[in-house]
Write a protein that holds these residues in place. Structure first.
Motif, PDB file in Angstrom:
ATOM      1  N   UNK A   1       0.864  -1.176   0.000  1.00  0.00           N
ATOM      2  CA  UNK A   1       0.000   0.000   0.000  1.00  0.00           C
ATOM      3  C   UNK A   1       0.910   1.239   0.000  1.00  0.00           C
ATOM      4  N   UNK A   2       0.319   2.426  -0.141  1.00  0.00           N
ATOM      5  CA  UNK A   2       1.161   3.623  -0.278  1.00  0.00           C
ATOM      6  C   UNK A   2       1.964   3.902   0.987  1.00  0.00           C
ATOM      7  N   UNK A   3       1.366   3.598   2.119  1.00  0.00           N
ATOM      8  CA  UNK A   3       2.078   3.826   3.380  1.00  0.00           C
ATOM      9  C   UNK A   3       3.370   3.000   3.383  1.00  0.00           C
ATOM     10  N   UNK A   4       3.270   1.758   2.953  1.00  0.00           N
ATOM     11  CA  UNK A   4       4.456   0.890   2.918  1.00  0.00           C
ATOM     12  C   UNK A   4       5.489   1.421   1.919  1.00  0.00           C
ATOM     13  N   UNK A   5       5.021   1.982   0.793  1.00  0.00           N
ATOM     14  CA  UNK A   5       5.975   2.554  -0.175  1.00  0.00           C
ATOM     15  C   UNK A   5       6.709   3.748   0.431  1.00  0.00           C
ATOM     16  N   UNK A   6       5.957   4.610   1.113  1.00  0.00           N
ATOM     17  CA  UNK A   6       6.592   5.772   1.764  1.00  0.00           C
ATOM     18  C   UNK A   6       7.578   5.297   2.837  1.00  0.00           C
ATOM     19  N   UNK A   7       7.249   4.207   3.519  1.00  0.00           N
ATOM     20  CA  UNK A   7       8.164   3.691   4.542  1.00  0.00           C
ATOM     21  C   UNK A   7       9.451   3.145   3.911  1.00  0.00           C
ATOM     22  N   UNK A   8       9.309   2.497   2.758  1.00  0.00           N
ATOM     23  CA  UNK A   8      10.508   2.040   2.028  1.00  0.00           C
ATOM     24  C   UNK A   8      11.404   3.225   1.700  1.00  0.00           C
ATOM     25  N   UNK A   9      10.746   4.309   1.359  1.00  0.00           N
ATOM     26  CA  UNK A   9      11.479   5.513   1.005  1.00  0.00           C
ATOM     27  C   UNK A   9      12.309   6.034   2.184  1.00  0.00           C
ATOM     28  N   UNK A  10      11.737   5.966   3.376  1.00  0.00           N
ATOM     29  CA  UNK A  10      12.470   6.383   4.575  1.00  0.00           C
ATOM     30  C   UNK A  10      13.669   5.462   4.817  1.00  0.00           C
ATOM     31  N   UNK A  11      13.452   4.151   4.603  1.00  0.00           N
ATOM     32  CA  UNK A  11      14.555   3.196   4.778  1.00  0.00           C
ATOM     33  C   UNK A  11      15.688   3.510   3.816  1.00  0.00           C
ATOM     34  N   UNK A  12      15.346   3.860   2.574  1.00  0.00           N
ATOM     35  CA  UNK A  12      16.364   4.240   1.587  1.00  0.00           C
ATOM     36  C   UNK A  12      17.217   5.361   2.142  1.00  0.00           C
ATOM     37  N   UNK A  13      16.502   6.311   2.778  1.00  0.00           N
ATOM     38  CA  UNK A  13      17.242   7.445   3.295  1.00  0.00           C
ATOM     39  C   UNK A  13      18.210   6.986   4.371  1.00  0.00           C
TER      40      UNK A  13
END
Ligand SMILES: *[C@@H]1O[C@H](CO)[C@@H](O)[C@H](O)[C@H]1NC(C)=O
Ligand SMILES: *[C@@H]1O[C@H](CO)[C@@H](O)[C@H](O)[C@H]1NC(C)=O
Ligand SMILES: *[C@@H]1O[C@H](CO)[C@@H](O)[C@H](O)[C@H]1NC(C)=O
Length: 378
Positions: free
Chosen positions: A361-373
């Motif tokens: 879901x989008x929340x999980x995608x945004x969380x992946x983005x934080x992990x990338x950071x």
């Protein structure tokens, strides 16, 4: 009333500009939140069509659009907010202005290129909307303008979330305008293949620029939307839905799902979220009260059968009816959900279960983005 709306418009503009243009507290430090880039049609258009030469059919910058939330017509096709607004709220980001808003060129937080009537195929509503390929060109322009070195740019884009809503215009417009000459030259599979083929080109270009995280809205059961019920000549579906349109949409949604699964293997780092708008829509049309709506078939604003004629708002030059409480309706106008309906949809896109939104879901995608950071920092 006019003074009041202009005041609010300025307030909103200042509000958005403040967040977008000025980094605010902690200026100088990098903004770690994922940027949001929006491509698509009227479901995502927050006002780009206010600034292009088109007809009132493709514009919603007049009363009663916007009456519920913004209290003035922003150009959004609803009484209030659209999906990108709710996504921004969930992601704790400021609302995006339309890319075409004059004088607005700060895009480190993302950009919204969506245009009502936008299509994947050049033949659909030619010259009346900003089609998907032109939206891609605008994105490339933004990419060139982003400051910083190539690595920083790549990092920004690989963390960014790209959301897309496309296809509805390609499938609905031939039947809605009764110009079926072009579409009839192809089988359903061939026509869907062209839409998916053009969408694939755009996804690959965004990926080439560094985009990795994508959120897709499948196409809705538009054959059951008021606009197509109103022009349905045969009442083919036992429920009055335009079955030619829905059959194409179903083919599209299967092809899109297959495409995304195969791109996952083909494109390095490609991650996606796909929302099942078709199931979502039919379920609410057939059981409105289960979801808090009094009416699931007729629009709040419009005229004709199901209020499905292109008639909402005096500017369209047709007499029309307007309901007193849009939040009781699934549809605000002939083709667009109400603020209340978009709110429900967006909540499911954001954090819904895999039965309606998958594999992320989008929340999980945004969380992946934080992990990338996090990994960038090491
Ligand atoms: C807008 O389109 C109309 C009709 O195609 C044309 O006559 C007019 O010159 C256009 N206006 C602008 C500003 O491009
Ligand atoms: C649509 O086009 C067909 C073929 O040209 C014509 O027979 C039909 O009457 C048209 N329908 C409407 C609603 O205009
Ligand atoms: C893109 O759409 C056009 C029609 O607008 C079609 O001729 C072309 O084959 C499509 N491209 C792909 C890759 O499917």
């Amino acid at each position: 009333m006019a003074k009041h709306s202009i005041f609010l418009q300025i307030l909103l503009f200042v509000h958005c500009t403040f967040f977008i243009v000025f980094p605010g507290p902690g200026a100088g430090r990098q903004d770690h939140r994922a940027a949001l880039f929006v491509f698509g049609d009227s479901l995502f258009d927050v006002g780009n069509n206010n600034y292009i030469n088109t007809s009132t059919t493709f514009q919603a910058n007049f009363w009663p659009y916007g009456q519920t939330f913004f209290k003035y017509p922003t150009g959004r096709y609803s009484d209030g907010r659209l999906i990108p607004d709710f996504i921004a709220e969930h992601a704790k980001r400021p609302l995006l202005l339309p890319y075409k808003h004059p004088g607005y060129n700060q895009h480190a937080g993302g950009a919204n290129f969506a245009s009502s009537g936008a299509s994947a195929l050049a033949e659909t509503f030619q010259g009346l909307a900003i089609n998907l390929h032109t939206q891609l060109n605008y994105f490339k322009e933004v990419e060139r303008q982003l400051g910083g070195d190539i690595e920083a740019k790549k990092a920004l884009l690989s963390r960014a979330i790209f959301v897309l809503s496309i296809g509805a215009a390609d499938y609905a417009s031939p039947f809605w305008t009764n110009k079926t000459g072009f579409i009839r030259r192809f089988s359903g599979e061939e026509y869907v293949g062209m839409v998916i083929g053009n969408l694939t080109l755009v996804i690959k270009e965004i990926h080439k620029a560094g985009g990795r995280k994508f959120g897709f809205l499948g196409v809705s059961p538009m054959g059951c939307w008021p606009m197509l019920r109103a022009v349905n000549p045969t009442n083919t579906g036992d429920d009055g839905c335009h079955e030619d349109v829905n059959a194409l949409v179903r083919l599209h949604n299967v092809a899109l799902s297959q495409l995304l699964r195969s791109l996952e293997g083909e494109l390095q780092g490609f991650k996606y979220s796909l929302f099942d708008f078709y199931t979502w829509g039919l379920e609410r049309i057939n059981n409105p009260s289960k979801y808090g709506f009094k009416e699931g078939k007729e629009a709040c604003c419009g005229a004709g059968p199901y209020r499905g004629f292109d008639s909402c708002g005096e500017k369209r030059g047709v007499e029309y009816q307007l309901c007193s409480n849009p939040s009781e309706y699934l549809f605000f106008d002939l083709a667009h959900p109400s603020d209340a309906a978009f709110k429900q949809l967006s909540e499911l896109m954001w954090s819904g279960p895999p039965s309606i939104v998958w594999p992320y879901n989008l929340k999980a995608l945004f969380e992946l983005s934080l992990e990338d950071h996090g990994s960038d920092e090491l």
